[in-house]
Write a protein that holds these residues in place. Structure first.
Motif, short mmCIF file in Angstrom:
data_model
loop_
_atom_site.label_atom_id
_atom_site.label_comp_id
_atom_site.label_asym_id
_atom_site.label_seq_id
_atom_site.Cartn_x
_atom_site.Cartn_y
_atom_site.Cartn_z
N ARG A 263 34.38 -48.81 -3.43
CA ARG A 263 33.77 -49.08 -4.73
C ARG A 263 32.29 -49.36 -4.50
NH1 ARG A 263 38.75 -51.99 -6.03
NH2 ARG A 263 39.92 -50.55 -7.33
N LEU B 205 28.92 -50.77 -6.35
CA LEU B 205 28.38 -51.51 -7.48
C LEU B 205 26.91 -51.16 -7.60
CD1 LEU B 205 29.17 -53.70 -9.59
CD2 LEU B 205 28.15 -55.35 -8.01
N ALA C 191 31.07 -53.32 -14.71
CA ALA C 191 31.53 -54.39 -13.83
C ALA C 191 32.03 -55.55 -14.67
CB ALA C 191 30.40 -54.84 -12.92
N GLU D 266 30.60 -50.14 -11.84
CA GLU D 266 31.43 -50.06 -10.66
C GLU D 266 31.96 -48.64 -10.55
OE1 GLU D 266 34.30 -53.32 -9.29
OE2 GLU D 266 35.58 -51.77 -10.18
#
Length: 110
Positions: free
Chosen positions: A61, A63, A94, A103
């Motif tokens: 993932r 961010l 997010a 995200e």
């Protein structure tokens, strides 16, 4: 979130199909549209047998800050990071800081 947590450079590769091959099929090309900072969190890795060999798959993932460039991304686009091209499987806001960060879940094969 601290700005120092976004410690990875990630390149956004935009999905383009601007021409066709001799059979009329669209030719897919990925064009570098920008580089951003991201926080990478590895989710899983696995190996499986495919095509007569062992194939490794990683899921992570990323961010990133929400901006015009990142909000324009779709699942057809890719990310380039650490020499790998990552296929985007999901994009969402997010949970801890809506509208400021996105995200991105992505996979890559080794």
């Amino acid at each position: 979130m601290q700005a120092g947590a976004l410690d990875r450079r990630v390149t956004i590769l935009d999905h383009r199909t601007d021409h066709e091959d001799e059979y009329g099929n669209p030719v897919v090309a990925y064009v570098n549209v920008g580089t951003i900072f991201a926080k990478r969190t590895d989710v899983s890795d696995a190996e499986r047998v495919a095509y007569g060999g062992v194939v490794g798959v990683k899921v992570a993932r990323f961010l990133v800050r929400s901006c015009e460039l990142t909000r324009a991304m779709t699942q057809a686009d890719r990310l380039a990071h650490d020499g790998d091209e990552w296929n985007i499987t999901g994009i969402k806001e997010a949970q801890f800081d809506r509208r400021q960060f996105l995200e991105i879940t992505a996979t890559t094969g080794v």
